[in-house]
Enzyme design. Structure first.
Site, PDB file in Angstrom:
ATOM      1  N   LYS A  22       0.841  -1.202   0.000  1.00 51.39           N
ATOM      2  CA  LYS A  22       0.000   0.000   0.000  1.00 51.39           C
ATOM      3  C   LYS A  22       0.876   1.252   0.000  1.00 51.39           C
ATOM      4  CE  LYS A  22      -1.875   1.765   4.071  1.00 51.39           C
ATOM      5  NZ  LYS A  22      -1.655   3.213   4.150  1.00 51.39           N
ATOM      6  N   ASN A  23       1.849   1.287   0.901  1.00 54.62           N
ATOM      7  CA  ASN A  23       2.623   2.520   1.076  1.00 54.62           C
ATOM      8  C   ASN A  23       3.621   2.776  -0.047  1.00 54.62           C
ATOM      9  OD1 ASN A  23       1.188   2.983   3.349  1.00 54.62           O
ATOM     10  ND2 ASN A  23       2.864   2.629   4.798  1.00 54.62           N
ATOM     11  N   CYS A 116      -5.807   8.297   8.935  1.00 49.22           N
ATOM     12  CA  CYS A 116      -6.096   7.743  10.255  1.00 49.22           C
ATOM     13  C   CYS A 116      -5.805   8.756  11.362  1.00 49.22           C
ATOM     14  CB  CYS A 116      -5.208   6.525  10.489  1.00 49.22           C
ATOM     15  SG  CYS A 116      -5.852   5.033   9.771  1.00 49.22           S
ATOM     16  N   ARG A 121      -0.122  14.585  12.993  1.00 50.93           N
ATOM     17  CA  ARG A 121       0.315  14.418  11.609  1.00 50.93           C
ATOM     18  C   ARG A 121       0.442  15.736  10.839  1.00 50.93           C
ATOM     19  NH1 ARG A 121      -1.762   8.658   9.377  1.00 50.93           N
ATOM     20  NH2 ARG A 121       0.324   8.663   8.592  1.00 50.93           N
ATOM     21  N   PRO A 122       1.337  16.626  11.272  1.00 53.29           N
ATOM     22  CA  PRO A 122       1.515  17.893  10.554  1.00 53.29           C
ATOM     23  C   PRO A 122       2.218  17.682   9.207  1.00 53.29           C
ATOM     24  CG  PRO A 122       3.130  17.696  12.308  1.00 53.29           C
ATOM     25  CD  PRO A 122       2.263  16.482  12.393  1.00 53.29           C
ATOM     26  N   LEU A 125       7.153  19.771   7.497  1.00 54.66           N
ATOM     27  CA  LEU A 125       8.415  19.384   6.840  1.00 54.66           C
ATOM     28  C   LEU A 125       8.251  19.401   5.322  1.00 54.66           C
ATOM     29  CD1 LEU A 125       9.397  16.392   9.182  1.00 54.66           C
ATOM     30  CD2 LEU A 125      10.398  18.684   9.173  1.00 54.66           C
ATOM     31  N   ASP A 305       4.026   0.950  12.103  1.00 56.82           N
ATOM     32  CA  ASP A 305       2.827   0.306  11.552  1.00 56.82           C
ATOM     33  C   ASP A 305       2.624  -1.113  12.084  1.00 56.82           C
ATOM     34  OD1 ASP A 305       2.156   2.536  10.161  1.00 56.82           O
ATOM     35  OD2 ASP A 305       2.809   1.821   8.204  1.00 56.82           O
ATOM     36  N   ARG A 397      -9.329  -0.147   4.161  1.00 56.31           N
ATOM     37  CA  ARG A 397      -8.478   0.881   3.553  1.00 56.31           C
ATOM     38  C   ARG A 397      -7.119   0.317   3.164  1.00 56.31           C
ATOM     39  NH1 ARG A 397      -7.018   5.410   7.175  1.00 56.31           N
ATOM     40  NH2 ARG A 397      -5.419   5.273   5.602  1.00 56.31           N
TER      41      ARG A 397
HETATM   42  C1  UD1 Z   1       4.113   6.986   6.349  1.00 59.58           C
HETATM   43  C2  UD1 Z   1       3.249   5.768   6.155  1.00 59.58           C
HETATM   44  C3  UD1 Z   1       2.686   5.302   7.480  1.00 59.58           C
HETATM   45  C4  UD1 Z   1       3.818   5.078   8.482  1.00 59.58           C
HETATM   46  C5  UD1 Z   1       4.722   6.307   8.566  1.00 59.58           C
HETATM   47  C6  UD1 Z   1       5.962   6.084   9.424  1.00 59.58           C
HETATM   48  C7  UD1 Z   1       2.333   6.033   3.934  1.00 59.58           C
HETATM   49  C8  UD1 Z   1       1.138   6.275   3.091  1.00 59.58           C
HETATM   50  N1  UD1 Z   1       2.168   6.096   5.264  1.00 59.58           N
HETATM   51  O1  UD1 Z   1       3.277   8.006   6.872  1.00 59.58           O
HETATM   52  O2  UD1 Z   1       1.972   4.097   7.261  1.00 59.58           O
HETATM   53  O3  UD1 Z   1       3.268   4.827   9.753  1.00 59.58           O
HETATM   54  O4  UD1 Z   1       5.179   6.678   7.246  1.00 59.58           O
HETATM   55  O5  UD1 Z   1       6.676   4.997   8.970  1.00 59.58           O
HETATM   56  O6  UD1 Z   1       3.408   5.745   3.439  1.00 59.58           O
HETATM   57  N2  UD1 Z   1       5.938  14.774  10.780  1.00 59.58           N
HETATM   58  C9  UD1 Z   1       6.039  16.117  11.078  1.00 59.58           C
HETATM   59  N3  UD1 Z   1       5.951  17.005  10.059  1.00 59.58           N
HETATM   60  C10 UD1 Z   1       5.791  16.619   8.760  1.00 59.58           C
HETATM   61  C11 UD1 Z   1       5.696  15.244   8.470  1.00 59.58           C
HETATM   62  C12 UD1 Z   1       5.774  14.340   9.506  1.00 59.58           C
HETATM   63  O7  UD1 Z   1       6.172  16.497  12.228  1.00 59.58           O
HETATM   64  O8  UD1 Z   1       5.732  17.486   7.878  1.00 59.58           O
HETATM   65  C13 UD1 Z   1       5.985  13.795  11.894  1.00 59.58           C
HETATM   66  C14 UD1 Z   1       4.670  13.041  12.020  1.00 59.58           C
HETATM   67  O9  UD1 Z   1       3.745  13.758  12.780  1.00 59.58           O
HETATM   68  C15 UD1 Z   1       5.112  11.779  12.686  1.00 59.58           C
HETATM   69  C16 UD1 Z   1       6.503  11.536  12.079  1.00 59.58           C
HETATM   70  O10 UD1 Z   1       6.925  12.793  11.565  1.00 59.58           O
HETATM   71  O11 UD1 Z   1       5.241  11.987  14.063  1.00 59.58           O
HETATM   72  C17 UD1 Z   1       6.540  10.486  10.983  1.00 59.58           C
HETATM   73  O12 UD1 Z   1       5.701  10.853   9.954  1.00 59.58           O
HETATM   74  P1  UD1 Z   1       5.981  10.435   8.434  1.00 59.58           P
HETATM   75  O13 UD1 Z   1       7.224   9.630   8.343  1.00 59.58           O
HETATM   76  O14 UD1 Z   1       5.874  11.660   7.605  1.00 59.58           O
HETATM   77  O15 UD1 Z   1       4.737   9.505   8.155  1.00 59.58           O
HETATM   78  P2  UD1 Z   1       3.780   9.512   6.911  1.00 59.58           P
HETATM   79  O16 UD1 Z   1       4.548   9.784   5.663  1.00 59.58           O
HETATM   80  O17 UD1 Z   1       2.588  10.333   7.217  1.00 59.58           O
END
Ligand code: UD1
Length: 418
Positions: A22-23, A116, A121-122, A125, A305, A397
């Site tokens: 999926k990811n 979810c 989830r900001p 970055l 995950d 999903r």
């Molecule tokens: C992706 C995966 C998700 C997995 C996660 C971590 C997909 C579709 N989803 O989610 O299944 O659990 O990686 O392996 O691939 N963060 C910030 N600012 C940002 C972005 C992220 O603070 O701009 C924080 C998030 O709040 C979180 C951490 O960084 O605490 C990790 O997030 P991130 O690696 O970005 O996860 P996703 O890409 O959303």
């Protein structure tokens, strides 16, 4: 509303094929619009997150033909339009489309992404990196508008190795005339490597995927390609834990064991016998699992995950286990539902202390998110009596035909419309 009805106590036995990731599929679908032509994708999982992404791309005039796990996309007539808010909200990873849209059209407009509820989830970055690349960003009544005349060569360094931000920067860097974008402290997840392999096949120059320093040199024209999506390591991990919890004997085909290392290591520590072959993993379990200490970390650490999935396993382990969640702040909601089945735990901030019970007993529970829903199904498989897992939509999903695959392994589980 859909629910899973499970009659617990059956040992899982047999073999199944693992679906495409999926990811990896989600960013690769986003990347498929970059060549302004045809892309053929194989091994795409049949899950709701993909259905929503396909709907978004069709809304943007991308022609998509789908036959089970094969998707043919023609983005030659694609148009930039506002993405409807209800579709954006259904899928957090819809934010990944933004990088591709900026590459293709120089602009994108979107509402804050959904997905979810596992923490705030900001996307700071993503947006800060975009700004450094020469993309203007304005916020207007909850909508974010991005635009640029030209992406700039730049060296980005992420505060945290965010998977989504790394993917978005890569996607926004592909269609330039030789501009060089580097990402320090990049995410190293296998799904990033899969996305980069896809883009390299299309003609983008990328080095360092799978390491924390990635360099992208964009091109103006990219090729039509066919691509086979990597196996889903989280789906595979889920079935391995199901085998462990039911004291079963399961063989998973079409996996990449290398990606499963952090999970297999913990399963062996729990007392499972694990046999690894080139593209398969077999797990045998004959006793109550041992207690574990788990700390989630970016890859190659233990995946967040899999945290809820192991949470479920540790609820029936011998002794007191701990889980420290270091990635998302709100990812223990499932534990409250597990306690309705008799599980005992205590939460202290991002630490979950689990006191393993010999037996769980079936009752009605609710999925709290995608992986939390799967964790409840696993608990139902080994609980005494019947378990009903409501809000199955969360699970649909991200898990391809989970009820069918579990039945193939001998479980008594049905998906029912309520
Ligand atoms: C992706 C995966 C998700 C997995 C996660 C971590 C997909 C579709 N989803 O989610 O299944 O659990 O990686 O392996 O691939 N963060 C910030 N600012 C940002 C972005 C992220 O603070 O701009 C924080 C998030 O709040 C979180 C951490 O960084 O605490 C990790 O997030 P991130 O690696 O970005 O996860 P996703 O890409 O959303």
């Amino acid at each position: 509303m859909y629910s899973y009805i499970i009659n617990g106590g059956k040992r899982l036995n047999g073999e199944i094929d693992i679906s495409g990731s999926k990811n990896a599929s989600l960013p690769i679908l986003a990347a498929s619009i970059l060549n302004k032509g045809i892309v053929k994708l194989y091994n795409v999982p049949e899950i709701e997150d993909i259905n929503v992404t396909v709907k978004i791309l069709e809304h943007l005039n991308c022609k998509i033909k789908r036959n089970k796990n094969k998707l043919v996309l023609d983005s030659s007539q694609m148009q930039l339009k506002m993405i409807p808010e209800e579709l954006m909200r259904k899928l957090r990873s819809s934010v990944i489309l933004v990088g591709s849209l900026i590459s293709r059209f120089g602009k994108a407009s979107f509402s804050y992404p959904g997905g979810c509820d596992i923490g705030s989830r900001p996307i700071d970055l993503h947006l800060n990196s975009f700004r450094k690349m020469g993309i203007r960003i304005t916020e207007n009544e909850g909508r974010i508008e991005c635009s640029t005349e030209e992406i700039q060569s730049v060296q980005i360094h992420l505060d945290f190795p965010s998977v989504g931000a790394t993917e978005n920067i890569i996607l926004a860097s592909c269609l330039t005339n030789g501009k060089i974008i580097t990402i320090g402290n990049a995410a190293r997840e296998p799904e990033i490597v899969d996305l980069c392999n896809f883009l390299i096949k299309m003609g983008v120059s990328i080095s360092g995927a799978g390491t924390s320093f990635i360099k992208i040199i964009g091109r103006e024209d990219l090729k039509d390609i066919s691509y086979n999506i990597m196996p889903d390591r989280i789906e595979a991990g889920t079935y391995l834990v199901a085998g462990c919890m039911t004291r079963g004997n399961v063989k998973l085909n079409k996996v990449n064991p290398e990606h499963l290392k952090p999970v297999l290591y913990k399963l062996e520590e729990a007392g499972c016998i694990v046999i690894v072959d080139k593209n398969s993993v077999t797990l045998k379990m004959t006793k109550r699992p041992n207690k574990l200490e788990i700390k989630t970390l970016p890859y190659p650490g233990f995946p967040t995950d899999m945290q809820a999935i192991f949470g479920s396993l540790l609820m029936i382990a011998k002794g007191t286990s701990t889980i420290t969640e270091n990635i998302f702040e709100n990812r223990f909601k499932y534990a409250g539902e597990l306690s309705r089945l008799g599980a005992r735990f205590k939460q202290e901030g991002n630490l979950l202390i689990i006191e393993g019970r010999r037996r769980l007993s079936g009752t009605v529970v609710k999925s709290t998110d995608l992986r939390g829903g799967a964790a409840l199904i696993l608990a139902g498989l080994c609980a005494k009596g019947q378990t009903q897992v409501d809000d199955a939509e969360y699970v649909l999903r991200g898990y391809d035909k989970i009820d069918q695959k579990l039945r193939q392994l001998g479980a008594d589980i049905q998906l029912q419309k309520q």
